[in-house]
Design an enzyme around this catalytic site. Structure first.
Site, short mmCIF file in Angstrom:
data_model
loop_
_atom_site.label_atom_id
_atom_site.label_comp_id
_atom_site.label_asym_id
_atom_site.label_seq_id
_atom_site.Cartn_x
_atom_site.Cartn_y
_atom_site.Cartn_z
N GLY A 62 36.40 57.37 49.41
CA GLY A 62 35.44 58.53 48.75
C GLY A 62 36.01 59.85 48.88
O GLY A 62 35.83 60.58 47.77
N ARG B 215 52.27 36.58 42.54
CA ARG B 215 53.13 36.60 41.44
C ARG B 215 54.60 36.39 41.88
O ARG B 215 55.16 36.79 43.08
CB ARG B 215 53.19 37.87 40.77
CG ARG B 215 51.89 38.06 39.64
CD ARG B 215 51.92 39.52 39.21
NE ARG B 215 51.73 40.36 39.81
CZ ARG B 215 52.70 41.19 40.22
NH1 ARG B 215 53.98 41.24 39.95
NH2 ARG B 215 52.45 42.13 41.08
N TYR C 294 48.54 30.18 40.36
CA TYR C 294 47.97 31.47 40.73
C TYR C 294 48.01 32.77 39.76
O TYR C 294 49.01 33.11 39.14
CB TYR C 294 48.90 31.89 41.97
CG TYR C 294 48.30 33.28 42.71
CD1 TYR C 294 47.29 32.52 43.89
CD2 TYR C 294 48.63 34.33 42.54
CE1 TYR C 294 46.50 33.64 44.19
CE2 TYR C 294 47.73 35.43 43.31
CZ TYR C 294 46.67 34.73 44.22
OH TYR C 294 46.06 36.00 44.87
N GLY C 295 46.85 33.31 40.11
CA GLY C 295 46.66 34.66 39.40
C GLY C 295 47.38 35.16 38.10
O GLY C 295 47.64 34.18 37.23
N LYS D 13 43.92 50.36 43.19
CA LYS D 13 43.34 50.63 42.13
C LYS D 13 41.95 50.57 41.76
O LYS D 13 41.01 51.40 41.49
CB LYS D 13 44.08 50.02 40.95
CG LYS D 13 45.17 50.75 40.35
CD LYS D 13 45.93 50.04 39.15
CE LYS D 13 46.08 48.72 39.09
NZ LYS D 13 47.29 48.27 39.98
N LYS E 244 48.69 39.76 33.05
CA LYS E 244 49.67 40.40 33.13
C LYS E 244 50.67 39.89 32.06
O LYS E 244 51.31 40.61 31.47
CB LYS E 244 50.61 40.19 34.46
CG LYS E 244 49.57 40.71 35.88
CD LYS E 244 49.47 42.19 35.58
CE LYS E 244 48.16 42.72 36.51
NZ LYS E 244 48.30 42.74 37.90
N SER F 240 50.60 47.08 42.12
CA SER F 240 49.40 45.90 42.72
C SER F 240 49.24 46.16 44.14
O SER F 240 50.31 46.61 44.81
CB SER F 240 50.18 44.83 42.48
OG SER F 240 50.36 44.40 41.25
N ALA F 241 47.87 45.98 44.57
CA ALA F 241 47.72 46.07 45.84
C ALA F 241 47.79 47.56 46.54
O ALA F 241 48.25 47.65 47.79
CB ALA F 241 48.20 45.09 46.77
N CYS F 242 47.52 48.72 45.90
CA CYS F 242 47.62 50.00 46.35
C CYS F 242 46.52 50.70 45.97
O CYS F 242 46.54 52.04 46.07
CB CYS F 242 48.86 50.75 45.70
SG CYS F 242 50.39 50.18 46.01
N HIS G 135 49.38 49.52 33.28
CA HIS G 135 48.90 48.87 34.59
C HIS G 135 47.82 50.22 35.05
O HIS G 135 48.19 50.63 36.11
CB HIS G 135 50.30 48.67 35.24
CG HIS G 135 49.79 47.74 36.36
ND1 HIS G 135 50.46 47.74 37.51
CD2 HIS G 135 48.77 47.01 36.84
CE1 HIS G 135 49.84 46.88 38.50
NE2 HIS G 135 48.95 46.57 38.05
N ARG H 94 42.02 36.90 46.81
CA ARG H 94 41.70 37.51 45.69
C ARG H 94 40.27 37.11 45.47
O ARG H 94 39.80 36.10 45.88
CB ARG H 94 42.48 37.10 44.46
CG ARG H 94 43.84 37.69 44.50
CD ARG H 94 43.88 39.21 43.84
NE ARG H 94 45.32 39.57 44.28
CZ ARG H 94 45.56 40.75 43.55
NH1 ARG H 94 44.85 41.51 42.63
NH2 ARG H 94 46.95 41.21 43.70
N ASP I 77 42.33 47.54 36.36
CA ASP I 77 43.81 46.95 36.66
C ASP I 77 44.72 47.39 35.06
O ASP I 77 45.82 47.46 35.35
CB ASP I 77 43.79 45.40 36.71
CG ASP I 77 45.18 45.03 37.19
OD1 ASP I 77 45.70 45.75 37.91
OD2 ASP I 77 45.51 44.06 36.71
#
Ligand code: SAT
Ligand code: MN
Length: 582
Positions: A487, A66, A194-195, A249, A203, A245-247, A223, A362, A272
């Site tokens: 886990g 993004r 892109y995405g 989820k 989004k 994002s990218a943490c 989000h 992705r 998401d």
């Protein structure tokens, strides 16, 4: 002509495509499109043994994430976009970007994608229509939304849809804009395939436009992942969690309960986005508006996320991963043995120095393929939330977990959360920024008003979910992660559930309620006592340093900042023993 047909007609008059195709979402249509994309190199077929039914797409090297600096909220008043959004006046935005659409689809096919966000027939769900010249976008939207004839059926010839105009243009970042017109509920995106820039249901609609609809209509667009947790007693809890994002989820949403804790079961509702509404029972109910996952590939492995590995084992679109000449996909974290002769995400022989897969590569895959989906993931009424979790990526300062004192304090905690930036957006990675509710890049209006909306929603439900903050990413002085993660995160969820039922033990600290060291179930986990203490520690000096930073952040909102937020900040300062006002 229906209102949808009229709009499509109007768009075709300016973009001037060679032909217009209304997508029905059928298998035959998908096969035809995939065939065309294989022929022109947009897609590459992957090894039918290693990745049956799957394809690789390589995006333009300058179009891999993004682009927040090219994303605008075009509200009539600048104040309504607020200090955290880029703003252009609607007329200015249209004047600037209309020429980029002018004749942009010449010689190309214009695809019309009617789609539903939310389960079909659900009171939560909303229709969008995306017009695009990218068959890759069509193939992705088919996985990510309920697309085609069923959306037209739900629309029933009406005008209640969010139009989204998309063209890849010439893919140049110089001529790339992602514009949102919240008052018109309209999206214009040009110059990116892109995405989050191009799959407009995600989004652009489900967060930026939907957040403004939600503000006006008394619901919330967030989000957040949604998961279902079943206890050995059979008791079921639904939990939503917001991380940037990218943490992680997707990993948390698909968490596998560690063996030693059998009897606990985690199932996935979404990974998401969550749309939340007050229910007649006074609880907050949630649906996942999406039908698939557009997840980060690197770091997805049998240990971190076995459910995702199974989900993407077939019928998946991979974007910007590495591949062997024979078509076996590979990425960092898949296993420890990168194959010889690997081609990197740009298709060049990998020299083993840089990353083979792009850090923001992705997978696009249907939720139906995920073995951990909850039986209620498409429940038209949604699922009732017991808790909401906020979290960031912080090497220091924030403890493993704490609970907010009450709803208003929870809103303050969420509004002030900090996180280190990731590869999901272009720009520097690893810089701490305030990312309220993980919505900084996704809130379609003034975030000061958004905090006010959150506060109001707490009074719209008589039984609001409990609010927690987590940080799986705390490190020791040498930079090693302290918490084993993945886990094991279930142990933290279990403490939350115990808190909700009034049993879990906690100590009151200036920032909130932190578990006592014996309150977490650590059975079978080899975690040194000192590590646990560090994980749960609240360092007053470090937190005192946050106060002026938060104050400066709040000042940006001026009169739009709800007073309750200032009161919460003063309360924190007081509990930390630092001067309240500077
Ligand atoms: O590119 S997306 O916005 O779809 C993914 C993300 O950043 O969360
Ligand atoms: Mn996201």
């Amino acid at each position: 002509m229906t209102p949808a047909e009229r709009w499509v007609d109007e768009v075709a008059r300016t973009t001037r495509p060679a032909r217009v195709v209304w997508c029905d979402g059928s298998l035959a249509e998908n096969e035809r499109l995939v065939g065309e994309m294989l022929a022109d190199g947009t897609l590459q077929k992957l090894d039918p043994q290693a990745a049956p039914g799957s394809y690789l797409h390589r995006s333009h090297p300058s179009d891999v994430a993004r682009t927040e600096h090219l994303t605008f909220i075009c509200s009539r008043e600048r104040e309504d976009a607020g200090p955290t959004n880029n703003w252009m006046a609607p007329a200015e935005g249209k004047a600037k970007v209309a020429p980029l659409f002018d004749g942009a689809m010449r010689g190309r096919t214009m695809y019309v994608i009617p789609y539903v966000m939310g389960p079909l027939g659900s009171p939560f769900s909303k229709v969008g229509i995306e017009v695009t010249d990218s068959p890759y976008v069509v193939a992705n939207m088919r996985i990510m939304t309920r697309m085609g004839q069923k959306a037209l059926d739900q629309l029933a010839g009406g005008s209640d849809f969010v139009p989204g105009l998309h063209s890849i243009g010439d893919l140049s970042p110089e001529r790339r804009y992602i514009l949102h017109f919240p008052e018109e509920r309209l999206i214009w995106s040009v110059g990116s395939g892109y995405g989050g820039n191009a799959l407009l249901g995600k989004k652009c609609f489900a967060l930026r436009i939907a957040s403004t609809m939600a503000r006006d209509q008394g619901w919330m667009a967030e989000h957040m992942l949604i998961l279902e947790l079943t206890l050995p007693s059979g008791e079921v809890h639904y939990v939503a969690a917001a991380f940037p994002s990218a943490c992680g989820k997707t990993n948390l949403a698909m968490l596998v309960a560690p063996l030693e804790m059998q009897g606990y079961k985690v199932r996935t509702v979404g990974d998401d986005i969550a749309w939340l509404r007050p229910g007649p029972d006074g609880r907050l109910w949630a649906v996942n508006p999406e039908a698939g996952f557009f997840g980060v590939v690197p770091g997805t492995g049998p240990e971190t996320n076995p459910n995702a590995i199974e989900t993407i084992s077939h019928d998946t679109i991979f974007t910007n991963v590495a591949v062997t000449p024979g078509g076996v996909p590979w990425w960092e974290g898949k296993d420890k043995h990168p194959p010889a002769d690997l081609l990197d995400w740009q298709g060049k022989p990998w020299d083993r120095t840089g990353k083979a897969a792009h850090p923001n590569s992705r997978f696009t895959v249907s939720a139906k393929q995920c073995p951990s989906m909850s039986s209620r993931w498409e429940d038209p009424q949604g699922v009732p939330l017991s808790a909401i979790i906020f979290g960031g990526r912080r090497g220091r300062v924030a403890p493993l977990v704490f609970q907010a004192f009450d709803w208003d304090h929870g809103v303050f905690v969420a509004a002030t959360m900090g996180s280190e930036t990731t590869a999901a957006a272009t720009g520097k990675v690893g810089v701490v920024r305030r990312d309220p509710m993980a919505m900084l890049p996704f809130c379609g209006y003034n975030m000061g008003d958004y905090f006010g909306h959150w506060l109001r929603m707490g009074t719209a439900v008589s039984k609001p979910p409990a609010i927690f903050h987590v940080n799986w990413f705390r490190q020791d002085a040498a930079g090693h992660f302290l918490w084993p993660g993945f886990g094991q995160n279930l142990r933290v969820l279990l403490w939350m559930v115990e808190r909700i039922s009034g049993k879990g033990k906690a100590v009151e600290t200036p920032i909130g309620l932190v578990p006592t060291p014996d309150a977490l179930n650590l059975e079978g986990l080899d975690l040194p006592k000192a590590t646990l203490e560090t994980l749960l520690s609240v360092n007053r000096e470090e937190w005192a340093d946050e106060v002026p930073e938060i104050r400066a952040f709040f000042e940006r909102f001026g009169a739009r900042l709800p007073e309750a937020m200032t009161r919460s900040l003063d309360g924190l300062a007081q509990r930390l023993g630092v001067t309240a006002s500077v």
